[in-house]
Design an enzyme around this catalytic site. Structure first.
Site, PDB file in Angstrom:
ATOM      1  N   GLU A 295       0.900  -1.093   0.025  1.00  0.00           N
ATOM      2  CA  GLU A 295       0.166  -0.333   0.115  1.00  0.00           C
ATOM      3  C   GLU A 295       1.498   1.192   0.198  1.00  0.00           C
ATOM      4  OE1 GLU A 295      -2.788  -0.042  -0.417  1.00  0.00           O
ATOM      5  OE2 GLU A 295      -4.008  -1.664  -0.348  1.00  0.00           O
TER       6      GLU A 295
ATOM      7  N   HIS B  64      -3.282   2.092   8.349  1.00  0.00           N
ATOM      8  CA  HIS B  64      -3.920   1.652   7.623  1.00  0.00           C
ATOM      9  C   HIS B  64      -4.227  -0.028   8.538  1.00  0.00           C
ATOM     10  CE1 HIS B  64      -7.043  -1.285   5.813  1.00  0.00           C
ATOM     11  NE2 HIS B  64      -5.693  -2.066   5.322  1.00  0.00           N
TER      12      HIS B  64
ATOM     13  N   HIS C 286      -6.744  -3.107  10.667  1.00  0.00           N
ATOM     14  CA  HIS C 286      -8.090  -3.652  10.388  1.00  0.00           C
ATOM     15  C   HIS C 286      -9.457  -4.068  11.665  1.00  0.00           C
ATOM     16  CE1 HIS C 286      -6.405  -6.511   6.985  1.00  0.00           C
ATOM     17  NE2 HIS C 286      -6.476  -5.241   6.697  1.00  0.00           N
TER      18      HIS C 286
ATOM     19  N   GLU D  61     -17.413  13.626  23.607  1.00  0.00           N
ATOM     20  CA  GLU D  61     -16.082  13.771  22.828  1.00  0.00           C
ATOM     21  C   GLU D  61     -15.872  13.261  21.799  1.00  0.00           C
ATOM     22  OE1 GLU D  61     -13.287  13.609  26.524  1.00  0.00           O
ATOM     23  OE2 GLU D  61     -14.047  13.938  27.670  1.00  0.00           O
TER      24      GLU D  61
ATOM     25  N   HIS E 224     -13.566  -4.027   5.563  1.00  0.00           N
ATOM     26  CA  HIS E 224     -11.736  -4.294   5.402  1.00  0.00           C
ATOM     27  C   HIS E 224     -11.553  -3.062   6.617  1.00  0.00           C
ATOM     28  CE1 HIS E 224      -7.941  -3.952   2.375  1.00  0.00           C
ATOM     29  NE2 HIS E 224      -7.356  -4.445   4.425  1.00  0.00           N
TER      30      HIS E 224
HETATM   31 ZN   LIG Z   1      -5.551  -4.138   4.942  1.00  0.00          ZN
END
Ligand SMILES: [Zn+2]
Length: 270
Positions: A116, A139, A141, A169, A210
């Protein structure tokens, strides 16, 4: 040269990644993180005059030319980063023409940065255009946010207001709400472009079924944003079966925003 494994940036990076693994968000080789490093600080630990191994990019990242980033490696497990940062992450420099990075530290010669990487670089470019203090993309999961994406309408306003409405909040921490892109194959140019576009408005983007991608000026603030959204999603899923559950009203959300001097996304609430 000082010992890079004792540097604050490696320690913080490894600790945040380890924390995400322990929260159950990053099974196997799930997740990737990139962190823009300060050149002066890095030069205390690494000889920056030596050329690195070239690795081609899917996008042109000329806007980041000369920047140094600490990035997780492709196929690497978050579980192992804290104990062996050098075997599971790398430091790269974006070349002057922006079509490669040089790998300056970490990983074996046959290994490469996260698949990525282009999504991360496109996202860094997008955020730096509106926030010069920006440095981090995560990133991961996230378990409950992912579950919520399976049962909730994938509409940014609906999703954001559900998350804001569950803790007093939340609207202060992410007044922009959460961006959502259509489901897409990871690691391709489409998901990278869609994510980078969303970062022009939002600091956290949902990849349905994802996980999430979040940005921030520090590892702590970026992790904290993901943690806040994830807890709200957990709360949402827990109270959803109860027909008499309540959420913070629009009126009170606006009072909160005013009291804490934040500007909530006008497309969602005004
Ligand atoms: Zn991922």
């Amino acid at each position: 040269m000082k010992n890079i494994l004792e540097s604050k940036f490696i320690q913080e990076f490894s600790n945040v990644i380890d924390r995400m693994y322990l929260l159950g968000w990053d099974e196997r080789n799930a997740g990737n993180v990139s962190f823009i490093l300060d050149q002066a600080e890095l030069s205390l630990y690494l000889d920056l005059s030596k050329p690195g191994r070239l690795y081609p990019l899917q996008i042109n990242a000329k806007a980041l030319a000369g920047k140094y980033l600490l990035v997780t490696g492709s196929g690497k497990y978050f579980k192992n980063v804290k104990e062996h940062p050098e075997a599971n992450s790398c430091i790269v420099k974006v070349t002057e023409n922006g079509d490669h990075v040089e790998i300056l530290w970490g990983l074996k010669p046959t290994e490469r940065p996260t698949s990525e990487l282009s999504t991360h670089l496109a996202s860094h470019i997008s955020r730096l255009e509106i926030d010069p203090t920006h440095r981090v993309i995560i990133h991961t999961h996230t378990t409950y946010t992912n579950m919520m994406s399976a049962i909730t309408e994938l509409d940014e306003k609906t999703f954001s207001k559900a998350l804001w409405g569950l803790n007093t909040e939340n609207i202060i921490i992410f007044p922009e709400g959460i961006g959502i892109i259509p489901w897409e194959i990871p690691g391709n140019g489409i998901i990278g472009k869609n994510t980078a576009d969303k970062f022009k408005t939002f600091k956290i983007v949902l990849w349905p079924l994802h996980g999430v991608v979040a940005c921030g000026d520090t590892l702590d603030s970026t992790f904290g944003l993901v943690e806040t959204v994830e807890k709200a999603a957990m709360t949402y899923l827990t109270i959803k079966p109860f027909s008499n559950h309540k959420l913070i009203s629009d009126e009170d959300l606006l009072r909160l925003a005013k009291a804490f001097n934040v500007k909530p996304n006008e497309a969602f609430i005004k």
